[in-house]
Motif scaffolding. Structure first.
Motif, PDB file in Angstrom:
ATOM      1  N   ALA A  89       1.122  -1.078   0.536  1.00 33.54           N
ATOM      2  CA  ALA A  89       0.098  -0.090   0.199  1.00 33.54           C
ATOM      3  C   ALA A  89       0.621   1.474   0.098  1.00 33.54           C
ATOM      4  O   ALA A  89       1.880   1.384   0.969  1.00 33.54           O
ATOM      5  N   ILE A  90       0.740   2.603  -0.729  1.00 41.62           N
ATOM      6  CA  ILE A  90       1.064   2.897  -0.710  1.00 41.62           C
ATOM      7  C   ILE A  90       0.540   4.404  -1.196  1.00 41.62           C
ATOM      8  O   ILE A  90      -0.256   4.657  -1.736  1.00 41.62           O
ATOM      9  N   LYS A  91       0.765   5.959  -0.090  1.00 41.91           N
ATOM     10  CA  LYS A  91       0.202   6.827   0.099  1.00 41.91           C
ATOM     11  C   LYS A  91       1.259   7.964  -0.631  1.00 41.91           C
ATOM     12  O   LYS A  91       2.492   7.693  -0.257  1.00 41.91           O
ATOM     13  N   SER A  92       1.257   9.055  -1.265  1.00 50.45           N
ATOM     14  CA  SER A  92       2.151   9.924  -1.192  1.00 50.45           C
ATOM     15  C   SER A  92       1.374  11.544  -0.432  1.00 50.45           C
ATOM     16  O   SER A  92      -0.178  11.906  -0.915  1.00 50.45           O
ATOM     17  N   ILE A  93       2.435  11.952  -0.330  1.00 51.94           N
ATOM     18  CA  ILE A  93       1.574  14.026  -0.208  1.00 51.94           C
ATOM     19  C   ILE A  93       2.745  14.922  -0.575  1.00 51.94           C
ATOM     20  O   ILE A  93       3.741  14.549  -0.206  1.00 51.94           O
ATOM     21  N   ARG A  94       2.262  15.422  -1.544  1.00 51.83           N
ATOM     22  CA  ARG A  94       3.953  16.625  -1.549  1.00 51.83           C
ATOM     23  C   ARG A  94       4.049  17.760  -0.686  1.00 51.83           C
ATOM     24  O   ARG A  94       3.015  18.469  -0.303  1.00 51.83           O
ATOM     25  N   VAL A  95       5.181  18.138  -0.278  1.00 52.63           N
ATOM     26  CA  VAL A  95       5.602  18.880   0.374  1.00 52.63           C
ATOM     27  C   VAL A  95       6.050  20.369  -0.141  1.00 52.63           C
ATOM     28  O   VAL A  95       7.185  20.136  -0.613  1.00 52.63           O
ATOM     29  N   ASP A  96       5.066  21.018   0.316  1.00 49.83           N
ATOM     30  CA  ASP A  96       6.124  23.062  -0.622  1.00 49.83           C
ATOM     31  C   ASP A  96       6.235  23.450   0.830  1.00 49.83           C
ATOM     32  O   ASP A  96       5.279  23.836   1.651  1.00 49.83           O
ATOM     33  N   VAL A  97       8.044  23.966   0.385  1.00 49.11           N
ATOM     34  CA  VAL A  97       8.065  24.230   1.114  1.00 49.11           C
ATOM     35  C   VAL A  97       8.041  25.849   1.177  1.00 49.11           C
ATOM     36  O   VAL A  97       8.714  26.447   0.353  1.00 49.11           O
ATOM     37  N   GLN A  98       7.885  27.042   1.928  1.00 45.68           N
ATOM     38  CA  GLN A  98       7.485  28.374   1.054  1.00 45.68           C
ATOM     39  C   GLN A  98       8.987  29.407   2.370  1.00 45.68           C
ATOM     40  O   GLN A  98       8.437  28.517   3.548  1.00 45.68           O
ATOM     41  N   TYR A  99       9.206  30.303   1.338  1.00 49.15           N
ATOM     42  CA  TYR A  99      10.376  31.377   1.915  1.00 49.15           C
ATOM     43  C   TYR A  99      10.042  32.165   0.624  1.00 49.15           C
ATOM     44  O   TYR A  99      10.009  32.006   0.193  1.00 49.15           O
ATOM     45  N   LEU A 100      11.145  33.168   1.444  1.00 46.03           N
ATOM     46  CA  LEU A 100      11.101  34.858   0.982  1.00 46.03           C
ATOM     47  C   LEU A 100      12.587  35.183   1.205  1.00 46.03           C
ATOM     48  O   LEU A 100      12.696  35.256   2.950  1.00 46.03           O
ATOM     49  N   ASP A 101      13.545  34.746   0.668  1.00 46.23           N
ATOM     50  CA  ASP A 101      14.780  35.397   1.242  1.00 46.23           C
ATOM     51  C   ASP A 101      15.072  37.620   0.787  1.00 46.23           C
ATOM     52  O   ASP A 101      13.727  37.940   0.676  1.00 46.23           O
ATOM     53  N   GLU A 102      16.496  37.596   1.154  1.00 44.61           N
ATOM     54  CA  GLU A 102      16.526  38.872   1.708  1.00 44.61           C
ATOM     55  C   GLU A 102      16.724  39.605   0.071  1.00 44.61           C
ATOM     56  O   GLU A 102      17.523  38.974  -0.798  1.00 44.61           O
ATOM     57  N   PRO A 103      15.873  40.187   0.098  1.00 40.68           N
ATOM     58  CA  PRO A 103      16.057  40.249  -1.917  1.00 40.68           C
ATOM     59  C   PRO A 103      17.242  41.539  -1.789  1.00 40.68           C
ATOM     60  O   PRO A 103      18.151  42.380  -0.538  1.00 40.68           O
ATOM     61  N   VAL A 104      17.618  41.926  -3.450  1.00 33.11           N
ATOM     62  CA  VAL A 104      19.207  42.395  -3.428  1.00 33.11           C
ATOM     63  C   VAL A 104      18.960  43.343  -5.003  1.00 33.11           C
ATOM     64  O   VAL A 104      18.412  42.631  -5.317  1.00 33.11           O
ATOM     65  N   LEU A 105      19.410  44.589  -4.244  1.00 36.73           N
ATOM     66  CA  LEU A 105      19.517  45.004  -5.246  1.00 36.73           C
ATOM     67  C   LEU A 105      21.145  46.346  -5.721  1.00 36.73           C
ATOM     68  O   LEU A 105      21.507  46.524  -4.986  1.00 36.73           O
ATOM     69  N   THR A 106      21.087  45.340  -6.738  1.00 32.40           N
ATOM     70  CA  THR A 106      21.835  46.558  -7.848  1.00 32.40           C
ATOM     71  C   THR A 106      21.587  47.170  -9.010  1.00 32.40           C
ATOM     72  O   THR A 106      20.562  47.512  -9.584  1.00 32.40           O
ATOM     73  N   VAL A 107      22.561  48.630  -8.986  1.00 37.47           N
ATOM     74  CA  VAL A 107      23.185  49.414  -9.734  1.00 37.47           C
ATOM     75  C   VAL A 107      23.543  49.765 -11.344  1.00 37.47           C
ATOM     76  O   VAL A 107      24.864  49.474 -11.067  1.00 37.47           O
ATOM     77  N   HIS A 108      23.194  49.115 -12.253  1.00 33.65           N
ATOM     78  CA  HIS A 108      24.022  49.732 -13.171  1.00 33.65           C
ATOM     79  C   HIS A 108      23.326  50.363 -14.526  1.00 33.65           C
ATOM     80  O   HIS A 108      22.730  50.751 -14.380  1.00 33.65           O
ATOM     81  N   GLN A 109      24.080  50.647 -15.194  1.00 31.41           N
ATOM     82  CA  GLN A 109      24.443  52.139 -16.194  1.00 31.41           C
ATOM     83  C   GLN A 109      24.789  51.707 -17.470  1.00 31.41           C
ATOM     84  O   GLN A 109      26.432  51.660 -17.429  1.00 31.41           O
ATOM     85  N   THR A 110      24.398  52.840 -18.269  1.00 31.05           N
ATOM     86  CA  THR A 110      25.636  52.581 -19.403  1.00 31.05           C
ATOM     87  C   THR A 110      25.421  53.913 -19.883  1.00 31.05           C
ATOM     88  O   THR A 110      25.306  54.630 -19.629  1.00 31.05           O
ATOM     89  N   VAL A 111      26.986  54.636 -20.187  1.00 33.93           N
ATOM     90  CA  VAL A 111      26.967  55.708 -20.744  1.00 33.93           C
ATOM     91  C   VAL A 111      27.451  55.771 -22.559  1.00 33.93           C
ATOM     92  O   VAL A 111      28.308  55.079 -22.664  1.00 33.93           O
ATOM     93  N   SER A 112      26.767  57.076 -23.000  1.00 31.07           N
ATOM     94  CA  SER A 112      27.499  56.628 -25.009  1.00 31.07           C
ATOM     95  C   SER A 112      27.104  58.513 -24.816  1.00 31.07           C
ATOM     96  O   SER A 112      26.562  59.037 -24.842  1.00 31.07           O
ATOM     97  N   ASP A 113      28.569  58.813 -25.523  1.00 30.71           N
ATOM     98  CA  ASP A 113      28.234  60.234 -26.376  1.00 30.71           C
ATOM     99  C   ASP A 113      28.532  60.287 -27.696  1.00 30.71           C
ATOM    100  O   ASP A 113      28.446  59.622 -28.454  1.00 30.71           O
ATOM    101  N   VAL A 114      27.128  61.344 -27.612  1.00 33.20           N
ATOM    102  CA  VAL A 114      26.562  61.607 -29.281  1.00 33.20           C
ATOM    103  C   VAL A 114      27.224  63.459 -29.221  1.00 33.20           C
ATOM    104  O   VAL A 114      26.786  63.706 -28.787  1.00 33.20           O
ATOM    105  N   ARG A 115      28.497  63.161 -30.573  1.00 37.07           N
ATOM    106  CA  ARG A 115      29.257  63.876 -30.396  1.00 37.07           C
ATOM    107  C   ARG A 115      28.514  64.953 -30.844  1.00 37.07           C
ATOM    108  O   ARG A 115      28.700  66.039 -31.445  1.00 37.07           O
ATOM    109  N   GLY A 116      27.663  64.665 -32.145  1.00 30.57           N
ATOM    110  CA  GLY A 116      26.693  65.595 -32.605  1.00 30.57           C
ATOM    111  C   GLY A 116      26.520  67.706 -32.119  1.00 30.57           C
ATOM    112  O   GLY A 116      26.294  68.638 -32.037  1.00 30.57           O
ATOM    113  N   ASN A 117      25.394  66.688 -30.741  1.00 28.97           N
ATOM    114  CA  ASN A 117      25.195  67.061 -29.927  1.00 28.97           C
ATOM    115  C   ASN A 117      25.014  67.496 -28.738  1.00 28.97           C
ATOM    116  O   ASN A 117      25.819  68.468 -28.216  1.00 28.97           O
TER     117      ASN A 117
END
Length: 987
Positions: A89-117
């Protein structure tokens, strides 16, 4: 069933039970199983981490408990019950583990020269990443305002591809003055399992920039041993202010090293501290900045030399008129800074046309110095010395010396006479020897020739011995094979390696199967006994004995013995026409009936017959009922018709006296005579005046012998279970099932009886076990019927890394409380010793054997012959070498079989009544008449209704009279109880 700290248990779209739980909480899954014989239950799991630890043996409490559950332990859990009847005889149950880690915020940028202006366009990306289950919801804010595409054309929010974890990007297009502000990323799993929201903030300014670094030293730093090293990592840019961190590869920072801010200090540096040191700066803007210092601590070791005869003429000997090359090498840090100097007969060697000193010979290891003698003369004979040094550094010089003369000859290797084949017994030491001749004599390298066993017993593929002897401690059968010895090319001639071979034969006692077998057969039928040799010498053979007909005279024990020069083994057969024991049924609903006025109770005894077709038909059962603490027993014969396999038989025991307990013995009888007997104990207990509750305790486990001692001979290990909250498990084994590659110099060779078939429990402390890891073995639950108990057991604690063995008592009177009763640590020698531990539990209890891993792998701890007795412990300890009794032979299984099953449809015999007391008194007859009158007035007709059958009218009446009654009490029981109460009032 589920328990513990579940958030939600529900059915999903495909009717699968889903158990939702928060990470770090306690998971409790209980599998409620019925079946006969009693099923064995095992929990397994799919999905999730493959390294998760689960119960590998049968769990009799049917409960899986995981403390502080981790996210990797989520997945589908299976409860499997089997007892050999039908399909599992076999029975099953699915265990769903809930969690929420600390978020991580990073900053990136791009720089482009527009010579005409003539202006700069900046686009900034704020990336917010979090790990969660279920998927998190993101909210971006500028200050206190929530951002969205529709409200601000200057922002864009999207989910990038190919990112680890869940990510949302806030894109600020063509930065505007109002874009320099405080931004926050809020993540939420909508309060599932009570997990609160989390947030992270970042202040964007016109000075925001990624980190930049520089070092106070060169990227390669060479120092002398013993010096104090200080390296500074200096910030040259970054807003917000970056965080600095030092790391070392490989491994952690050296012991004593101090990393404070950007400064790394290593006091009294040593050669082992060499390596790469990394300084990393992070401020969540752009990519981290990293600078690496390669620290080299000057050192030299392993000075070797080589003699190379004339290569062009393919010579292996030193000959006058031919060229000769002497080479010298040391392992140094830094390797390229080593200088070599050659001496001849104590004086510096002078360079000439015939004497050349070269460096970095392509045919030799890097940074090797060679002295070449062109057209060797007799005057070139002498003693040459090569000295390696670090100029100006306080590192001792290393030198190596080689003598060149007419006696300098290449090596030869051979096996001494009579040593080509070495034969030893398993467990003994062995020495393999090869003799090297020549001048100089090089080291000897040993290896295995067998392709299947390429590693030596030391675990290395190659092992160097200066004297040509390979020493092996406690050889095992897997060490048998061919070993190769060969000359090394260093510290001698650089010529073709010479080699020889030695054969190692390890003798061990024969192994046969079956070790012991219980053979049942009906009278007059033939039986075949077969004994096979599994391993040993000679090779696989088999012996068979045929009995043409099983009779009373031919029944008995048969032994087939196989022996060699090392030992012997035997197949034991117990031939009999006896019937197997009955198997009591423990799932009888409401088996106990109480008669309060007469102070009696009755019990419905149910059982099946194990393998009834194996022998002659069962004719009747002999039933013996004895009140505990009394000698006299009442005996009755129960006749039966032909008994089928799985048929449920029933007998009602009447007139049992409250509150006494009884031992019930049941023995089947065939034409052969009495079969195997089964026994159980029936206990009576009363909880409340209006609630009658009865407990039936399990009989002693088959592996418990008459003296209540557990020898661990049965796979069920007497009902002991592995604790689910420890780090690893105890292991059951004997001398025949030991791992031949197990660690030497630890653990017992056999159990306390000294026989190779005897089992014991032990903890294996080799990898991946670590210091402090614990293994717990938990006993069944015992009811405390005495004030004092004595726990006696044998222990074996042998090895230089032995940790601790603890005995704990788990009290169940108020929750589960573990208390230490006994502890022992350290190496106690290669001998079994006995301990007696007094305990005084206040209520139901369990005993726990806890093994703690020590500092290394030579720390195996074993236990055997555990006894629990009422009363105080003996004052004088027993000598285990004199007082250890022999273990019982493995007989036929008892009425509790190892395999479980689901009961299908059972056939019932008509109940019989066994009078165990004198006839009813006049008062008891009056009660019987009163009961009949009351039952007749209520419409209760015993001939047409079964006792205990539900009736809506009666239930309604009883609920009105006594709303707090136990619904399991039948009408007959309730009326009996009420009349007895009225009679007591009248008295």
């Amino acid at each position: 069933m589920h328990a513990g700290q579940a958030c939600v248990v529900k059915e999903d779209n495909i009717s699968e039970r889903v158990y939702t739980i928060r990470e770090g909480d306690t998971l409790v899954l209980q599998c409620l199983v019925t079946g006969h014989p009693r099923p064995q239950v095992r929990w397994t799991k799919t999905a999730g981490s493959a390294s998760d630890k689960f119960q590998e043996t049968s769990v009799f409490n049917e409960t899986l408990r995981i403390e502080r559950i981790a996210r990797t332990q989520g997945g589908r859990y299976y409860c499997k019950a089997e007892n050999g009847v039908g399909v599992p005889a076999i029975k099953s149950i699915r265990v769903d583990v809930q969690y929420l880690d600390e978020p991580v915020l990073t900053v990136h940028q791009t720089v482009s020269d527009v010579r005409g202006n003539f202006y700069q366009e900046k686009t900034v990306f704020l990336r917010c990443t979090v790990n969660s289950n279920p998927p998190a919801r993101f909210i971006w804010k500028r200050g206190s305002d929530t951002l969205s595409h529709s409200q601000d054309n200057g922002v864009d929010i999207y989910e990038p591809l190919y990112t680890q974890g869940e990510t949302k990007v806030l894109k600020l297009k063509n930065l505007r003055p109002q874009d320099y502000a405080s931004y926050s990323c809020q993540v939420s799993v909508r309060n599932v399992c009570g997990i609160p929201d989390k947030a992270v903030s970042f202040q964007l300014t016109n000075t925001t920039a990624p980190p930049a670094l520089k070092l106070s030293v060169n990227e390669t730093l060479v120092v002398n041993p013993g010096e104090n090293v200080t390296v500074q990592c200096l910030l040259t840019g970054g807003d917000p202010l970056p965080q600095l961190q030092w790391s070392h590869g490989p491994g952690p920072l050296p012991l004593g090293a101090l990393a404070q801010g950007g400064t790394l200090s290593i006091p009294s540096v040593q050669a082992r501290d060499s390596g790469y040191y990394n300084c990393t700066a992070t401020n969540n803007v752009g990519n981290p900045a990293k600078k690496t210092v390669n620290l080299l601590v000057r050192s030299m070791k392993n000075a070797t030399f080589q003699i190379t005869p004339d290569v062009i003429k393919e010579s292996e000997n030193i000959q006058l008129g031919q060229d000769l090359k002497l080479s010298c090498h040391v392992d140094a840090v830094p390797q390229e800074k080593v200088t070599y100097q050659w001496f001849k007969n104590g004086k510096p060697a002078r360079m000439s046309k015939r004497l050349l000193v070269t460096r970095n010979d392509p045919e030799l290891p890097a940074v090797t110095s060679s002295l070449e003698l062109i057209d060797l003369h007799f005057s070139d004979y002498g003693t040459y010395l090569c000295m390696a040094s670090f100029p100006g550094a306080p590192v001792p010089d290393l030198s190596v010396e080689v003598n060149i003369s007419s006696e300098t000859v290449p090596p030869t290797i051979s096996v001494p006479k009579g040593r080509a084949v070495v034969t030893v017994r398993e467990g003994s030491p062995a020495e393999l020897q090869c003799e090297v001749r020549g001048k100089p004599r090089p080291p000897v390298l040993w290896s295995r020739v067998d392709k299947e066993a390429a590693l030596l017993p030391s675990g290395l593929p190659l092992e160097e011995t200066p004297d040509g002897k390979l020493r092996l401690e406690r050889v095992s059968r897997d060490m048998s094979g061919t070993y190769r010895c060969q000359t090394a090319r260093y510290n001698g001639f650089n010529v073709r390696q010479r080699e020889a071979q030695v054969q190692l034969n390890v003798q061990f006692p024969p192994e046969v199967e079956p070790g012991s077998q219980d053979v049942r057969q009906a009278l007059g039928r033939p039986v075949l006994l077969r004994c096979s040799l599994l391993r040993g010498s000679p090779q696989r053979i088999a012996s068979a004995l045929r009995l043409d007909a099983v009779t009373r005279e031919s029944s008995g024990s048969y032994e087939c013995s196989v022996s060699n020069d090392v030992g012997s083994a035997a197949c034991l057969f117990q031939v009999s026409a006896k019937a197997y024991s009955p198997e009591f049924y423990f799932d009888t609903p409401n088996p106990t009936r109480s008669h309060k006025l007469s102070k009696n109770y009755s019990y419905v005894l149910q059982w099946t017959q194990r393998e009834p077709d194996a022998v002659d038909p069962v004719l009747n059962y002999r039933l013996s009922v004895r009140q505990l603490n009394q000698h006299n027993a009442l005996v009755k014969a129960i006749p039966v018709r032909r008994v089928e396999k799985g048929q449920l038989l029933e007998y009602i025991l009447t007139d049992l006296r409250v509150p006494h307990s009884y031992e019930v013995r049941l023995t089947p009888y065939t034409t052969f005579g009495a079969g195997d007997m089964a026994s159980r104990i029936i206990h009576y207990t009363e909880r409340h005046l209006s609630r009658l509750t009865f407990f039936v305790l399990l009989p002693p486990h088959p592996a418990l012998t008459a003296d209540n001692t557990c020898h661990f001979e049965d796979e069920k290990i007497c009902g002991y279970t592995q604790d689910l909250t420890d780090n690893f498990d105890w292991t059951r084994q004997n001398a025949l099932t030991q791992n031949p590659k197990r660690s030497p110099n630890t653990g017992p060779p056999t159990d306390i009886s000294g026989t190779p078939e005897g089992y014991y429990m032990f903890i294996e402390t080799s990898r991946p076990r670590e210091l402090g890891d614990r293994a717990r073995l938990v006993s069944p639950l015992y009811n405390a019927s005495a004030k004092f108990y004595c726990v006696s057991f044998f222990y074996h604690m042998y090895g230089k890394h032995i940790g601790s063995l603890n005995l704990l008592v788990r009290s169940r009177s108020k929750g589960a409380l573990d208390t230490h009763a006994w502890s022992l640590s350290g190496n106690k020698g290669n001998v079994w010793q006995q301990a007696h531990v007094p305990i005084n539990p206040s209520g139901p209890f369990q005993i726990i054997f806890e093994g703690v891993r020590g500092s290394g792998y030579l720390g195996d701890i074993a236990i055997d012959d555990v006894t629990l007795k009422k009363g105080e412990c003996p004052r004088k300890q027993m000598d285990p070498n004199k007082g250890a009794g022999q273990k019982p032979m493995n007989g036929p299984p008892g009425f509790r079989t190892a395999a479980p099953s689901i009961l299908q449809k059972a056939n019932f015999h008509h109940p019989s009544h066994l009078p165990l007391a004198p006839p009813d008194s006049p008062e008891e007859k009056g009660l019987s008449q009163t009961l009949k009158a009351l039952e007749h007035s209520l419409g209760y007709d015993p001939p047409t209704m079964k006792e205990g059958e539900p009736n809506a009218v009666f239930e309604a009446i009883l609920d009105t009279v006594d709303p707090n009654r136990d619904s399991r009490i039948t009408l007959h029981e309730y009326l009996t109880f009420m009349i007895s109460c009225e009679n007591e009032k009248g008295d």
